[in-house]
Motif scaffolding. Structure first.
Motif, PDB file in Angstrom:
ATOM      1  N   VAL A  53       0.831  -1.214   0.000  1.00 43.76           N
ATOM      2  CA  VAL A  53       0.000   0.000   0.000  1.00 43.76           C
ATOM      3  C   VAL A  53       0.863   1.261   0.000  1.00 43.76           C
ATOM      4  O   VAL A  53       0.694   2.156  -0.830  1.00 43.76           O
ATOM      5  CB  VAL A  53      -0.946   0.001   1.219  1.00 43.76           C
ATOM      6  CG1 VAL A  53      -1.726   1.307   1.318  1.00 43.76           C
ATOM      7  CG2 VAL A  53      -1.886  -1.200   1.162  1.00 43.76           C
ATOM      8  N   LYS A  54       1.794   1.343   0.940  1.00 47.45           N
ATOM      9  CA  LYS A  54       2.651   2.519   1.096  1.00 47.45           C
ATOM     10  C   LYS A  54       3.752   2.192   2.104  1.00 47.45           C
ATOM     11  O   LYS A  54       3.719   1.142   2.748  1.00 47.45           O
ATOM     12  CB  LYS A  54       1.865   3.731   1.589  1.00 47.45           C
ATOM     13  CG  LYS A  54       1.087   3.483   2.878  1.00 47.45           C
ATOM     14  CD  LYS A  54       0.796   4.752   3.652  1.00 47.45           C
ATOM     15  CE  LYS A  54       2.002   5.173   4.468  1.00 47.45           C
ATOM     16  NZ  LYS A  54       1.705   6.336   5.346  1.00 47.45           N
ATOM     17  N   SER A  55       4.689   3.127   2.261  1.00 48.63           N
ATOM     18  CA  SER A  55       5.769   2.961   3.233  1.00 48.63           C
ATOM     19  C   SER A  55       6.058   4.284   3.917  1.00 48.63           C
ATOM     20  O   SER A  55       5.623   5.343   3.447  1.00 48.63           O
ATOM     21  CB  SER A  55       7.049   2.464   2.546  1.00 48.63           C
ATOM     22  OG  SER A  55       6.851   1.200   1.967  1.00 48.63           O
ATOM     23  N   GLY A  56       6.789   4.221   4.997  1.00 51.48           N
ATOM     24  CA  GLY A  56       7.234   5.422   5.705  1.00 51.48           C
ATOM     25  C   GLY A  56       8.445   5.080   6.543  1.00 51.48           C
ATOM     26  O   GLY A  56       8.782   3.901   6.738  1.00 51.48           O
ATOM     27  N   ILE A  57       9.116   6.118   7.034  1.00 53.76           N
ATOM     28  CA  ILE A  57      10.325   5.916   7.835  1.00 53.76           C
ATOM     29  C   ILE A  57      10.196   6.691   9.125  1.00 53.76           C
ATOM     30  O   ILE A  57       9.817   7.867   9.119  1.00 53.76           O
ATOM     31  CB  ILE A  57      11.572   6.373   7.060  1.00 53.76           C
ATOM     32  CG1 ILE A  57      11.706   5.549   5.776  1.00 53.76           C
ATOM     33  CG2 ILE A  57      12.832   6.240   7.906  1.00 53.76           C
ATOM     34  CD1 ILE A  57      12.173   6.347   4.617  1.00 53.76           C
ATOM     35  N   ILE A  58      10.520   6.042  10.231  1.00 53.28           N
ATOM     36  CA  ILE A  58      10.579   6.724  11.517  1.00 53.28           C
ATOM     37  C   ILE A  58      12.039   6.708  11.935  1.00 53.28           C
ATOM     38  O   ILE A  58      12.624   5.650  12.176  1.00 53.28           O
ATOM     39  CB  ILE A  58       9.639   6.067  12.546  1.00 53.28           C
ATOM     40  CG1 ILE A  58       8.194   6.178  12.010  1.00 53.28           C
ATOM     41  CG2 ILE A  58       9.789   6.726  13.916  1.00 53.28           C
ATOM     42  CD1 ILE A  58       7.133   5.648  12.925  1.00 53.28           C
ATOM     43  N   GLY A  59      12.644   7.902  11.955  1.00 52.85           N
ATOM     44  CA  GLY A  59      14.084   8.027  12.114  1.00 52.85           C
ATOM     45  C   GLY A  59      14.549   8.225  13.545  1.00 52.85           C
ATOM     46  O   GLY A  59      13.757   8.166  14.498  1.00 52.85           O
ATOM     47  N   SER A  60      15.845   8.487  13.665  1.00 52.99           N
ATOM     48  CA  SER A  60      16.482   8.552  14.982  1.00 52.99           C
ATOM     49  C   SER A  60      16.026   9.758  15.799  1.00 52.99           C
ATOM     50  O   SER A  60      16.213   9.786  17.021  1.00 52.99           O
ATOM     51  CB  SER A  60      18.006   8.585  14.809  1.00 52.99           C
ATOM     52  OG  SER A  60      18.368   9.680  13.982  1.00 52.99           O
ATOM     53  N   GLU A  61      15.423  10.761  15.139  1.00 55.32           N
ATOM     54  CA  GLU A  61      14.924  11.918  15.888  1.00 55.32           C
ATOM     55  C   GLU A  61      13.634  11.596  16.631  1.00 55.32           C
ATOM     56  O   GLU A  61      13.252  12.323  17.550  1.00 55.32           O
ATOM     57  CB  GLU A  61      14.645  13.087  14.937  1.00 55.32           C
ATOM     58  CG  GLU A  61      15.891  13.724  14.352  1.00 55.32           C
ATOM     59  CD  GLU A  61      15.509  14.859  13.405  1.00 55.32           C
ATOM     60  OE1 GLU A  61      14.606  15.643  13.735  1.00 55.32           O
ATOM     61  OE2 GLU A  61      16.121  14.933  12.321  1.00 55.32           O
ATOM     62  N   PHE A  83      -9.724   0.304  -0.215  1.00 58.68           N
ATOM     63  CA  PHE A  83      -9.033   1.564  -0.533  1.00 58.68           C
ATOM     64  C   PHE A  83      -9.667   2.226  -1.757  1.00 58.68           C
ATOM     65  O   PHE A  83      -9.723   3.445  -1.850  1.00 58.68           O
ATOM     66  CB  PHE A  83      -7.538   1.317  -0.797  1.00 58.68           C
ATOM     67  CG  PHE A  83      -6.738   1.094   0.455  1.00 58.68           C
ATOM     68  CD1 PHE A  83      -6.460   2.146   1.313  1.00 58.68           C
ATOM     69  CD2 PHE A  83      -6.260  -0.167   0.779  1.00 58.68           C
ATOM     70  CE1 PHE A  83      -5.717   1.953   2.474  1.00 58.68           C
ATOM     71  CE2 PHE A  83      -5.519  -0.377   1.939  1.00 58.68           C
ATOM     72  CZ  PHE A  83      -5.252   0.680   2.783  1.00 58.68           C
ATOM     73  N   GLU A  84     -10.134   1.395  -2.678  1.00 64.13           N
ATOM     74  CA  GLU A  84     -10.731   1.936  -3.904  1.00 64.13           C
ATOM     75  C   GLU A  84     -12.153   2.425  -3.668  1.00 64.13           C
ATOM     76  O   GLU A  84     -12.541   3.487  -4.145  1.00 64.13           O
ATOM     77  CB  GLU A  84     -10.721   0.848  -4.993  1.00 64.13           C
ATOM     78  CG  GLU A  84      -9.307   0.465  -5.432  1.00 64.13           C
ATOM     79  CD  GLU A  84      -9.241  -0.872  -6.167  1.00 64.13           C
ATOM     80  OE1 GLU A  84     -10.289  -1.533  -6.329  1.00 64.13           O
ATOM     81  OE2 GLU A  84      -8.126  -1.269  -6.554  1.00 64.13           O
ATOM     82  N   SER A  85     -12.942   1.641  -2.886  1.00 62.03           N
ATOM     83  CA  SER A  85     -14.361   1.959  -2.715  1.00 62.03           C
ATOM     84  C   SER A  85     -14.616   2.907  -1.543  1.00 62.03           C
ATOM     85  O   SER A  85     -15.662   3.553  -1.493  1.00 62.03           O
ATOM     86  CB  SER A  85     -15.153   0.667  -2.484  1.00 62.03           C
ATOM     87  OG  SER A  85     -14.806   0.117  -1.216  1.00 62.03           O
TER      88      SER A  85
END
Lengths: 174, 174
Positions: A53-61, A83-85
């Motif tokens: 579906v998607k991605s994200g990053i949670i960093g050291s901050e 997600f479409e409907s």
């Protein structure tokens, strides 16, 4: 997405039901003890071949270390249709896959899995939580859903903000 | 993964052939002009619903700005079998999807697509390049494969280092 500080393994499994969800099977356990009022969900076998579906990053901050890494959201076919409907039908399953990252020379690569969080939709079974039930499996443990009632409440209270979007934060990245 | 400094749009498309690859269709064009000796590959329609192989991040420390962002690799069913067997059969298609990232408070989220790179396996058609042909489509342009002979050479010279792994860098993250 808060980390559980006390890990509890559900015992007294009293029944197992296979729910066929758009070609994908989500195994659901009816738990005994304090959790007897709601079925606990089992590991979503084969989710790595579901749609990304998607991605994200949670960093050291970010202050909460256990949340850091790269995360990917995967959807089974029923959830993908949602997600479409705009409506997530019963049988929808979403997986939040949190993987560690290591950086060298500006390039970050994936390492070990930290945990997965799972959302399963059953509007009758989980009517008190907008039709959703949450689960959590640490690292590559497929056996032990460590969700607790307290953590489940934390998950739901946050996802409740997304009630207008079916209690789901993600949107499908085209 | 080098960026093409001169963008060239292939014209004189003389023929189009649909190759059915494990349930996924990769459209192949036979190009005229300088590229007449090798067919050019078309946009891999529907790849966002293929299996997600792995991801990585190229950050602000990396010297080549056009390479920065989060990238995901997707495989069609034939290529997925190749990761398992070690041999990528004809019809294998891999997509490298480069997406921009924006960071706030330690959390990085996906933005616009920067480009996709595509690898298509046809051991007869592309025998000179280990059986692979590379393509590139900028942003969300599905029409114009901007691959040039020079850039193709750069792609292949790097992937040639992975000859023992079928000319593929990625490994499937389980």
């Amino acid at each position: 997405m808060l980390f559980p500080f006390s890990l509890r393994i559900f015992r007294s499994l009293s029944a197992a039901v296979v729910v066929l969800a758009g070609g994908s099977a989500a195994l659901i356990f009816a738990a005994g003890g304090d959790e007897s009022s709601q079925a606990q969900i089992a590991y979503p076998a084969g989710y790595r071949q579901w749609v990304h579906v998607k991605s994200g990053i949670i960093g050291s901050e970010f202050p909460m270390e256990p949340e850091r890494g790269i995360h990917h959201v995967y959807a089974n076919q029923t959830a993908l249709t949602g997600f479409e409907s705009g409506t997530f039908e019963d049988g929808s399953v979403l997986v939040y896959d949190l993987v560690s990252l290591s950086e060298k020379g500006g390039i970050s690569t994936e390492g070990a899995r930290r945990r997965i969080d799972v959302m399963v939709k059953d509007s009758k079974l989980y009517a008190d939580n907008g039709g959703w039930r949450f689960g959590r499996f640490m690292a590559d443990d497929h056996e032990h859903n460590i969700m607790t009632p307290d953590l489940h409440q934390v998950c739901f209270q946050c996802h409740e903000k997304q009630k207008a979007h079916g209690f789901v934060f993600s949107e499908f990245r085209k």
